[in-house]
Design a protein around this motif. Sequence first.
Motif, short mmCIF file in Angstrom:
data_model
loop_
_atom_site.label_atom_id
_atom_site.label_comp_id
_atom_site.label_asym_id
_atom_site.label_seq_id
_atom_site.Cartn_x
_atom_site.Cartn_y
_atom_site.Cartn_z
N PHE A 189 0.73 -1.18 -0.07
CA PHE A 189 -0.09 0.01 0.02
C PHE A 189 0.82 1.42 -0.26
O PHE A 189 2.09 0.79 0.20
CB PHE A 189 -0.83 0.07 1.23
N SER A 190 0.26 2.44 -0.26
CA SER A 190 0.97 3.62 -0.44
C SER A 190 1.75 3.99 1.00
O SER A 190 2.84 4.71 0.84
CB SER A 190 0.14 4.59 -0.62
N ASP A 191 1.58 3.46 2.10
CA ASP A 191 2.17 3.73 3.38
C ASP A 191 3.27 2.92 3.56
O ASP A 191 4.11 3.01 4.43
CB ASP A 191 1.21 3.98 4.60
N GLY A 192 3.59 2.15 2.48
CA GLY A 192 4.64 1.07 2.66
C GLY A 192 4.34 -0.36 3.41
O GLY A 192 4.69 -1.33 3.25
N ALA A 193 3.01 -0.47 3.92
CA ALA A 193 2.47 -1.60 4.57
C ALA A 193 2.35 -2.66 3.56
O ALA A 193 1.97 -2.34 2.39
CB ALA A 193 1.25 -1.23 5.47
N ARG A 194 2.43 -3.84 3.96
CA ARG A 194 2.17 -5.17 3.19
C ARG A 194 1.40 -6.08 4.04
O ARG A 194 1.46 -6.23 4.99
CB ARG A 194 3.74 -5.73 2.90
N ILE A 195 0.68 -6.84 3.21
CA ILE A 195 0.06 -8.07 3.56
C ILE A 195 0.18 -9.29 2.52
O ILE A 195 0.05 -8.74 1.24
CB ILE A 195 -1.51 -7.72 3.80
#
Length: 139
Positions: free
Chosen positions: A115-121
């Motif tokens: 995602f744009s904030d760098g978070a990943r799932i």
Amino acid sequence: MSNFSEKREEQPAVKPGPRWRWMIIAVAAAVAAWGVYYHYYGRPVSTLDSFAKCLTAKRARMYGLYWCPHCEDQKEMFGFAFQYVNYVECGVKGVRVETEECKQAGVKNFPTWQFSDGARIEGAQPLALLGQKTGCSLP
């Protein structure tokens, strides 16, 4: 030579008249009309098109492999709308090797959503969760 044979030789070959030209024009027009119709109306439309476009606009990205069954499951959730998802293919066709782009991105499991904030799932995600993470609403 008989009289009949002589008359036959004197007659010029039958040229296609205006009727043939109109038939050719009519067929060409029908083909053109079908092409226009297919281009604008014949493509499959999904109710998830706007959702998939929103994910892309919000800079969500899916990393996947063409041979990964979980990636295929995720793609099937979107149906025809998957074409609008920002998707990065990490597999090299014909071999089970990961692309350099995905190695540099540090992707280890597939599918991975970033995602744009760098978070990943990791793993196939329910569309509702993707909507929550991006603020995109499902239809």
